[in-house]
Design an enzyme around this catalytic site. Structure first.
Site, short mmCIF file in Angstrom:
data_model
loop_
_atom_site.label_atom_id
_atom_site.label_comp_id
_atom_site.label_asym_id
_atom_site.label_seq_id
_atom_site.Cartn_x
_atom_site.Cartn_y
_atom_site.Cartn_z
N HIS A 200 0.86 -1.19 0.00
CA HIS A 200 0.00 0.00 0.00
C HIS A 200 0.90 1.23 0.00
O HIS A 200 1.57 1.53 1.00
CB HIS A 200 -0.92 -0.01 1.23
CG HIS A 200 -1.96 -1.08 1.13
ND1 HIS A 200 -2.47 -1.74 2.22
CD2 HIS A 200 -2.58 -1.59 0.04
CE1 HIS A 200 -3.36 -2.63 1.79
NE2 HIS A 200 -3.44 -2.56 0.48
N GLU A 203 1.37 4.03 2.74
CA GLU A 203 1.71 3.63 4.11
C GLU A 203 3.23 3.75 4.33
O GLU A 203 3.93 2.78 4.59
CB GLU A 203 1.18 2.22 4.37
CG GLU A 203 -0.36 2.23 4.35
CD GLU A 203 -1.02 0.87 4.41
OE1 GLU A 203 -2.26 0.83 4.35
OE2 GLU A 203 -0.30 -0.15 4.53
N HIS A 298 2.70 -2.93 7.05
CA HIS A 298 1.71 -1.91 6.68
C HIS A 298 1.71 -0.79 7.72
O HIS A 298 2.31 -0.91 8.78
CB HIS A 298 0.30 -2.53 6.67
CG HIS A 298 0.06 -3.46 5.54
ND1 HIS A 298 -0.82 -3.17 4.52
CD2 HIS A 298 0.59 -4.68 5.26
CE1 HIS A 298 -0.83 -4.17 3.66
NE2 HIS A 298 0.01 -5.11 4.08
N GLU A 371 1.40 -4.20 11.46
CA GLU A 371 0.84 -2.86 11.28
C GLU A 371 1.53 -1.91 12.25
O GLU A 371 1.86 -2.29 13.37
CB GLU A 371 -0.67 -2.86 11.63
CG GLU A 371 -1.52 -3.74 10.73
CD GLU A 371 -1.97 -3.03 9.46
OE1 GLU A 371 -1.63 -1.84 9.27
OE2 GLU A 371 -2.67 -3.67 8.65
ZN LIG Z 1 -2.01 -1.52 4.25
#
Ligand SMILES: [Zn+2]
Length: 472
Positions: A200, A203, A298, A371
């Site tokens: 992504h 990010e 992420h 994350e």
């Molecule tokens: Zn992501």
């Protein structure tokens, strides 16, 4: 240049000049409201208008002491860390280090002037006429920055580091693979850890975490040296280079959320993902190695701290083994939260790397999404959230890397040198972080150090839930 409506003369100081025509830049449109107020529109991801979160632009031709309010009016998400105190980052020509704006100057609210959309407004006072001011959603980490970093690593001629081109994305940006070589005898099975980041593109904290992992693994730190002797790390630091280059939030140039296409990536539509998947599948079938970890990094736009998502399985022992790495990481990284860590099998996540590889790899492997918050972390003793900096994102990466040694010590791959038997009483209360909260207290005496048992201790709490207990 944004000048008052009807104004046709030469630009005057204070007629702001906006620019996002640079790498990872994003700003779609600016509406003049008054000399002091401007509506800003994020440019949607290329070929996918659904995603509008990342912004990154410069402002110049300012007047000294010019006060402005910028309203970012077209976010595609409603839930946001702006409610919790997050603020955009800013730097300027004379102050080149990124800083977060003071939270008191940032407002997040439903705006009646914009069809009750959520709007983030921030007040800013320009103070130097010659400065160019640069605003962004979070600390940018561009494709070029990665290339410079990798080139600087290569110049060090490290015998244990290899760099390979994995594939080219649609606009021919390289997706690279870094590989640490091993010193194991050929007959010994190799352990493999595979790490990816920036699927992504908006990010950016994921890149700082990933750089932290790499910095640690190539360093002279004794833990890194032991790890290099026993484990091969394969790292793809930027899975979606075209999206990063363009300043997208979630998609590639062609508008695909690559983290929903793991089941059947196409070589022409998702070339970098296709190449990574092929490599992982090939590695998983190679009898000479054992792919044990896949971690995809992420950043999270609504949660605090670092945390993980893992998979759930029918087999209770396998479920418990999945919890071991996050628990070890929690011991090493004060910003890592076990209570935010969760294990799921949501249908919407079926095309993600973590879910797909969890189904593909054998039952001795672990697949996680790591994350990290776009904003801040709370530690055990802290009363207020601590905003992340580039440095603290990288520190999380270093802590992730060293946790592999704890894991492999626990599994007897890496042996301790010398007697380190320490008798210690450990007690722990069954709490949320253990996926239960019945407050059962466990106590035991244990020898720590080399004499850890190969298998984690397994207890049952009052609710008859199985709780794994590991010793490090
Ligand atoms: Zn992501």
């Amino acid at each position: 240049m944004v000048s008052p409506p009807g104004y046709a003369g030469a630009p005057r100081k204070g007629h702001l000049v906006f620019d996002a025509c640079f790498e990872s830049g994003n700003l779609g449109r600016v509406d003049y409201i008054s000399d002091f107020e401007f509506d800003l529109f994020i440019r949607p991801d290329t070929c996918n208008p659904r995603f509008r979160v990342w912004f990154n632009f410069t402002v110049e031709n300012v007047r000294e002491t010019q006060r402005v309010i910028f309203n970012v009016v077209n976010f595609s998400k409603t839930k946001s860390l702006y409610r919790d105190g997050m603020s955009p980052v800013v730097k300027s020509t004379s102050r080149p280090k990124w800083q977060r704006l003071p939270a008191k100057n940032v407002y997040y609210y439903r705006c009646p002037d914009h069809r009750r959309n959520y709007v983030m407004s921030f007040a800013f006072c320009f103070d130097r006429e010659d400065d160019t001011y640069h605003f962004a959603y979070c600390y940018p980490y561009t494709y070029s920055r990665l290339q410079h970093y990798l080139a600087s690593l290569e110049r060090r001629n490290l015998p244990y580091l290899q760099r390979e081109q994995l594939g080219l994305s649609v606009p021919a940006l390289t997706s690279l693979l870094l590989s640490s070589t091993d010193h194991l005898s050929p007959e010994k099975e190799k352990k493999l850890v595979f790490l990816t980041a920036r699927v992504h593109p908006g990010e950016s904290p994921a890149s700082f975490v990933c750089q932290g992992v790499i910095d640690f693994l190539v360093s002279q730190h004794p833990v890194a040296q032991i790890l290099r002797d026993h484990v091969i790390f394969k790292i793809v630091p930027m899975l979606n280079p075209d999206g990063v280059y363009l300043g997208n939030y979630r998609c590639s140039l062609m508008g695909f959320d690559l983290n929903r296409h793991w089941q059947d990536p196409s070589p022409w539509a998702h070339p970098t993902l296709h190449a990574v998947k092929q490599l992982i599948v090939q590695m998983s079938q190679d009898p000479r190695g054992s792919l044990e970890f896949y971690i995809d990094v992420h950043a999270h736009s609504t949660m605090l701290n670092g945390f993980m998502y893992g998979n759930v399985f029918e087999n209770e022992e396998r479920v418990q083994r999945q919890a071991v790495f996050p628990r070890l990481l929690c011991q090493n990284a004060p910003d890592f939260s076990l209570s935010n860590t969760s294990f799921n099998r949501d249908v919407v996540k079926a095309g993600t790397g973590r879910r797909f590889l969890g189904g593909l790899l054998d039952d001795t492997s672990y697949c996680y999404t790591l994350e990290v918050s776009f904003y801040s972390y709370m530690t055990a003793g802290s009363t207020a959230p601590v905003p992340y900096t580039e440095e603290t994102y990288m520190k999380l990466g270093r802590n992730v890397a060293r946790t592999f040694l704890d894991y492999y010590k626990l599994n007897y791959l890496v042996k301790c040198k010398g007697p380190t038997h320490i008798q210690r009483v450990i007690s722990q209360i069954c709490n949320d972080g253990m996926n239960c909260a019945c407050r059962t207290e466990f106590r035991t005496d244990s020898h720590l150090g080399c004499r850890v048992t190969r298998k984690p201790f397994i207890f049952k709490c009052q609710r008859n839930r199985v709780i794994t207990w590991i010793f490090i």
